[in-house]
Design an enzyme around this catalytic site. Structure first.
Site, PDB file in Angstrom:
ATOM      1  N   GLU A 178      10.650   9.455  -1.670  1.00 28.99           N
ATOM      2  CA  GLU A 178      10.416  10.895  -1.512  1.00 28.99           C
ATOM      3  C   GLU A 178      11.630  11.585  -0.888  1.00 28.99           C
ATOM      4  OE1 GLU A 178       6.620  11.332   0.388  1.00 28.99           O
ATOM      5  OE2 GLU A 178       5.598  10.303  -1.242  1.00 28.99           O
ATOM      6  N   ASN A 201       9.790  10.593   6.486  1.00 29.86           N
ATOM      7  CA  ASN A 201       8.688  10.059   5.683  1.00 29.86           C
ATOM      8  C   ASN A 201       7.838   9.087   6.501  1.00 29.86           C
ATOM      9  OD1 ASN A 201       7.538   8.035   3.444  1.00 29.86           O
ATOM     10  ND2 ASN A 201       7.884  10.036   2.575  1.00 29.86           N
ATOM     11  N   SER A 202       6.586   8.887   6.066  1.00 30.96           N
ATOM     12  CA  SER A 202       5.665   8.066   6.870  1.00 30.96           C
ATOM     13  C   SER A 202       6.007   6.581   6.834  1.00 30.96           C
ATOM     14  CB  SER A 202       4.239   8.282   6.389  1.00 30.96           C
ATOM     15  OG  SER A 202       4.140   7.907   5.036  1.00 30.96           O
ATOM     16  N   HIS A 450     -10.929  10.542  -4.976  1.00 31.93           N
ATOM     17  CA  HIS A 450      -9.721  10.303  -4.183  1.00 31.93           C
ATOM     18  C   HIS A 450      -9.930   9.109  -3.272  1.00 31.93           C
ATOM     19  CE1 HIS A 450      -6.785  11.420  -0.800  1.00 31.93           C
ATOM     20  NE2 HIS A 450      -6.080  11.018  -1.832  1.00 31.93           N
ATOM     21  N   HIS A 451      -9.033   8.136  -3.365  1.00 31.02           N
ATOM     22  CA  HIS A 451      -9.046   6.967  -2.485  1.00 31.02           C
ATOM     23  C   HIS A 451      -7.719   6.886  -1.741  1.00 31.02           C
ATOM     24  CE1 HIS A 451     -12.093   4.622  -5.225  1.00 31.02           C
ATOM     25  NE2 HIS A 451     -12.688   5.542  -4.481  1.00 31.02           N
ATOM     26  N   GLU A 521       2.402   7.202  -3.804  1.00 33.13           N
ATOM     27  CA  GLU A 521       3.185   6.348  -2.895  1.00 33.13           C
ATOM     28  C   GLU A 521       3.324   4.911  -3.404  1.00 33.13           C
ATOM     29  OE1 GLU A 521       1.763   9.745  -0.932  1.00 33.13           O
ATOM     30  OE2 GLU A 521       0.421   8.050  -1.111  1.00 33.13           O
ATOM     31  N   GLU A 539       2.852   9.075  -8.393  1.00 31.45           N
ATOM     32  CA  GLU A 539       3.699  10.039  -7.687  1.00 31.45           C
ATOM     33  C   GLU A 539       5.103   9.420  -7.636  1.00 31.45           C
ATOM     34  OE1 GLU A 539       3.246  10.516  -3.462  1.00 31.45           O
ATOM     35  OE2 GLU A 539       3.314  12.676  -3.654  1.00 31.45           O
ATOM     36  N   GLU A 545       4.241  18.839  -3.165  1.00 35.97           N
ATOM     37  CA  GLU A 545       3.823  18.941  -1.755  1.00 35.97           C
ATOM     38  C   GLU A 545       5.007  19.249  -0.834  1.00 35.97           C
ATOM     39  OE1 GLU A 545       2.007  15.187  -0.779  1.00 35.97           O
ATOM     40  OE2 GLU A 545       3.905  14.094  -0.765  1.00 35.97           O
TER      41      GLU A 545
HETATM   42  C1  NOJ Z   1       0.018  11.939   0.124  1.00 36.32           C
HETATM   43  C2  NOJ Z   1      -0.241  12.351  -1.279  1.00 36.32           C
HETATM   44  O1  NOJ Z   1       0.929  12.449  -2.022  1.00 36.32           O
HETATM   45  C3  NOJ Z   1      -0.965  13.669  -1.224  1.00 36.32           C
HETATM   46  O2  NOJ Z   1      -1.122  14.184  -2.536  1.00 36.32           O
HETATM   47  C4  NOJ Z   1      -2.288  13.450  -0.558  1.00 36.32           C
HETATM   48  O3  NOJ Z   1      -2.946  14.684  -0.453  1.00 36.32           O
HETATM   49  C5  NOJ Z   1      -2.095  12.869   0.842  1.00 36.32           C
HETATM   50  N1  NOJ Z   1      -1.237  11.743   0.786  1.00 36.32           N
HETATM   51  C6  NOJ Z   1      -3.419  12.446   1.460  1.00 36.32           C
HETATM   52  O4  NOJ Z   1      -3.923  11.343   0.764  1.00 36.32           O
END
Ligand code: NOJ
Ligand code: CA
Length: 738
Positions: A178, A201-202, A450-451, A521, A539, A545
């Site tokens: 990213e 980034n995380s 969503h997971h 991710e 992604e 985002e």
């Molecule tokens: C990162 C994802 O790219 C984003 O789309 C999502 O909303 C958040 N994580 C939470 O899962």
């Protein structure tokens, strides 16, 4: 002196004696293979120009007591002789389940070289496939008594560049992609590396100041476009490239990042460094620092080089899909391209939240009764709001509504080393899962699951069967997964062999439940969507985002199709028409395109999964422009790349699946662009209702982003459209057959 010359001559003669050449069907791409002494070596040329200079191939094996019954490993680097060579030709046309075109031709000439290593009695095969637009090779390890189990310390595939090319690169990282793309000469990578890393980034783990990711796009000074990536990466670690730039004495693996997951520095390689301007493959390690655990028979992914003197060929290339295996699913009738909106952007922007309560400093799923907690009032995934999104989707021809934050556990979820973070089946008290799905279905819409795994991968695998059963019970057929934060079990990385196995496991399990997957991710795609077409999106790059986190440069989306999209579609989530976030939230950031530029992305960023990311109330302000998002297709019978230059502009026309309608998108960088589109691809004798969504004269992505003009006219084959794109802008055109 005479003796040295004699030996040199003998060496050259023996080398030439065994050189094998194979050319592409059109003769433009030529691959040469030979042994340099006893080391496997290849070269690649395009129309007589050097693409890859002499480059060695091989693998270093780990000297581990567990490998091959305690035998000390001998590397698969040298000591080889050629025991067999086979050439063959292949030509087949196949139909993708979804795609940019209805049919794809897979035509190549192949060279398979069997190499024997005298000292060990082992043999391996290096297989090359040469296409009109490039080449792929892979290593194959047949089952044999002396090569059964083995551990990879490093793959040493070299890609020697013929010059100090311009490159569009991302810092090589074991955990994230990213970042903003850097544009520089190869020799400038080291000097720009540190600043190019997205330290915020995380999960970040960079390994070398000249390490870069694939797909790597380059351009030579004499106009050759060269792209290096990989195809069919399964049961193997994701490959990065480390540039030998003449300033280093050994290949580096000094890990640096923002996480606690440091792997040990492996012992440096003892093999000589290749010449400067050579890339060497660098695999992602697992938690032990090793790069691969193999059992024969097996093979590596394909290493790919796409080459042309026309940038448009980079974008229309199917080389990576072609190097993947055909579809492995018997029934694909349940897989469908999807346009969706979602309870998502408002949380990313910071106006509402995924979590439900602020009552606790942390939560344990088993010990908390959410019906007894106090909601903080900003929980987005509530029944009333989701109904509004369902209504919006139903009224506007969108297929699905993604809802994030519907399930318990979001109070603390990222980077806590928390194992049991989500159960993927229990909704928050204000989300009526049964009622909402029934409501959606009654309106011809589906909810999208969503997971977020929070990178706790074993936790996800433990719950996956129940989670998919729940989806089947309520009628969901698509899931967005996510892997935010450092990987648990600790020490592993997002792009390791074990994680790549995890992502594929999820896709295969999902297929059993007729569920489509869009993984965020996860590792960068390598064309596996050909084999598993329920992998409809990923992604694996900097998505929309980031516009809410500070922005991406306007040329970002003029680079991604050359790089990230080579391996498969991206869930880029375009369609933010209210580009100035401060107009509806406290977020001061803005989207770095014009409004018309957002529309263009539905055509220029190919994906069978397209989001209309903005809020229904924002779309309400621009319904005339939103019309394009309603109309545009996301599956295609044909595609024509009309203009392209990395980081400058891309113009593409696509014919919607099963219709005679065409859509054209043009996207440019911060400098603006003038496009002249010849409508030569339309049907002879047919008239089309043409709607043009263009930047207004004074439009600008920063100070006048929402200035657009919509014009309509009737056109026919041979007509010409002249379109002006504003700085950071673009255009979108629909051509509806009359
Ligand atoms: C990162 C994802 O790219 C984003 O789309 C999502 O909303 C958040 N994580 C939470 O899962
Ligand atoms: Ca540019």
């Amino acid at each position: 002196m005479k003796r040295t010359l004699f030996l040199l001559l003998c060496g050259m003669l023996s080398m030439l004696a065994v050189a094998q050449e194979v050319a592409s069907p059109d003769g433009n791409v030529r691959l040469k293979f030979y042994l340099d002494g006893t080391r496997p070596t290849y070269e690649l040329a395009y129309k007589g120009r050097e693409v890859i200079r002499p480059s060695h191939l091989g693998l270093e094996l780990a000297k581990d007591k567990h490998a091959s019954k305690g035998i000390q490993e001998t590397d698969l680097m040298d000591g080889f002789s050629i025991s067999d060579t086979k050439t063959s030709a292949f030509d087949e046309t196949w139909k993708p389940v979804w795609g940019e075109t209805a049919k794809i031709r897979n035509r190549y000439n192949e060279l398979a070289v069997t190499l024997g290593q005298q000292s060990t009695g082992r043999s391996i095969i290096i297989r090359f496939r040469v296409y009109d637009d490039g080449m792929g090779f892979r290593y194959e390890f047949p089952q044999q008594s002396d090569l059964n189990y083995f551990l990879i310390k490093e793959e040493r595939s070299e890609f020697a560049m013929a010059g100090d090319h311009t490159a569009w690169w991302l810092p090589g990282d074991y955990d994230t992609q990213e970042q903003e793309t850097q544009q520089s000469r190869l020799s400038e990578i080291r000097g720009r590396f540190e600043k190019a890393v997205n330290w915020g980034n995380s999960s970040v783990a960079v390994f070398s100041p000249t390490g870069v990711q694939t797909s790597l796009q380059m351009k030579s000074d004499d106009g050759l476009y060269i792209n290096i990536h990989e195809a069919a990466c399964a049961d193997y670690a994701t490959m990065h490239l480390e540039l030998v730039d003449g300033q280093t004495t050994q290949l580096t693996t000094k890990l640096k990042g923002n996480s606690n997951t440091y792997t040990p520095d492996p012992t440096p390689s003892t093999y000589p460094l290749p010449a400067p301007m050579t890339f060497v493959s660098h695999l992602t390690p697992d938690a032990t620092g090793l790069k691969g655990c193999m059992q024969t028979p097996c093979n590596t992914p394909w290493r790919t080089v796409i080459v042309s003197d026309d940038a448009r060929d980079m974008l229309s290339s199917n080389l990576i899909l072609n190097l993947n295996e055909p579809c492995a699913l018997d029934d694909t009738s349940w897989i469908h391209p999807t346009k969706y909106c979602g309870v998502w952007w408002e949380m990313i922007v910071g106006k509402s939240n995924w979590h439900y309560t602020d009552d606790y400093p942390s939560v344990q799923l088993d010990n908390i009764d959410y019906t007894k907690t106090k909601p903080h009032g900003r929980h987005a995934a509530n029944t009333e709001k989701v109904k509004r999104y369902i209504d919006f989707a139903a009224d506007n021809g969108l297929d699905q509504v993604l809802v994030e934050g519907w399930n318990i556990g979001w109070e603390d979820w990222a980077n806590m080393w928390k194992r049991d973070v989500f159960d993927f089946v229990t909704p928050y008290p204000d989300f009526d899962i049964k009622g909402l799905n029934e409501y959606a279905h009654s309106k011809g819409v589906k909810l999208m699951m969503h997971h977020e795994t929070s990178s706790s991968t074993q936790n996800y695998e433990r719950h996956i069967e129940n989670a998919f059963d729940l989806m089947n019970r309520y009628g969901y057929d698509a899931v967005k997964t996510g892997y935010v934060g450092d990987i648990i079990p600790r020490g592993d990385h997002h792009y390791s062999q074990s994680m790549n196995n995890h992502y594929l496991y999820v896709v295969k399990e999902a297929a059993k439940h007729h569920i489509m997957v869009n993984a965020h991710e996860a590792t960068r795609p390598t064309g596996l969507c050909r084999t598993y077409p329920n992998l409809v999106g990923n992604e694996s790059a900097r998505g929309t985002e980031y516009e809410a986190f500070g922005g991406s440069r306007p040329d970002h989306t003029c680079i991604l199709p050359f790089t990230r999209l080579q391996g498969g579609p991206m869930d880029y989530t375009p369609g933010v028409l209210e580009t100035q976030l401060k107009n509806w939230s406290e977020n001061p950031n803005f989207v770095h395109t014009t409004l018309a530029g957002q529309l263009a992305l539905y055509v220029t960023m190919y994906s069978p999964l397209q989001m209309a990311a903005d809020l229904p109330e924002n779309y309400a302000k621009y319904m005339d422009a939103f019309r394009f998002i309603r109309d545009v297709a996301c599956d295609w019978d044909d595609t024509k790349y009309l203009e392209a230059e990395p980081a400058d502009y891309i113009t593409v026309a696509r014919k919607a699946k099963g219709t005679d309608n065409w859509f054209i998108g043009g996207k440019c960088d911060e400098n603006g662009h003038k496009s002249i589109v010849h409508l030569d691809f339309l049907d002879e004798g047919r008239k089309y209702e043409c709607t043009i969504y263009a930047d207004a004269k004074n439009a600008h992505y920063e100070h006048n982003p929402k200035a657009y003009v919509i014009t309509k006219k009737t056109v026919k084959k041979g007509d010409v459209l002249k379109l002006t794109e504003a700085p950071g802008g673009g255009f979108a055109v629909s051509l509806m057959a009359k």
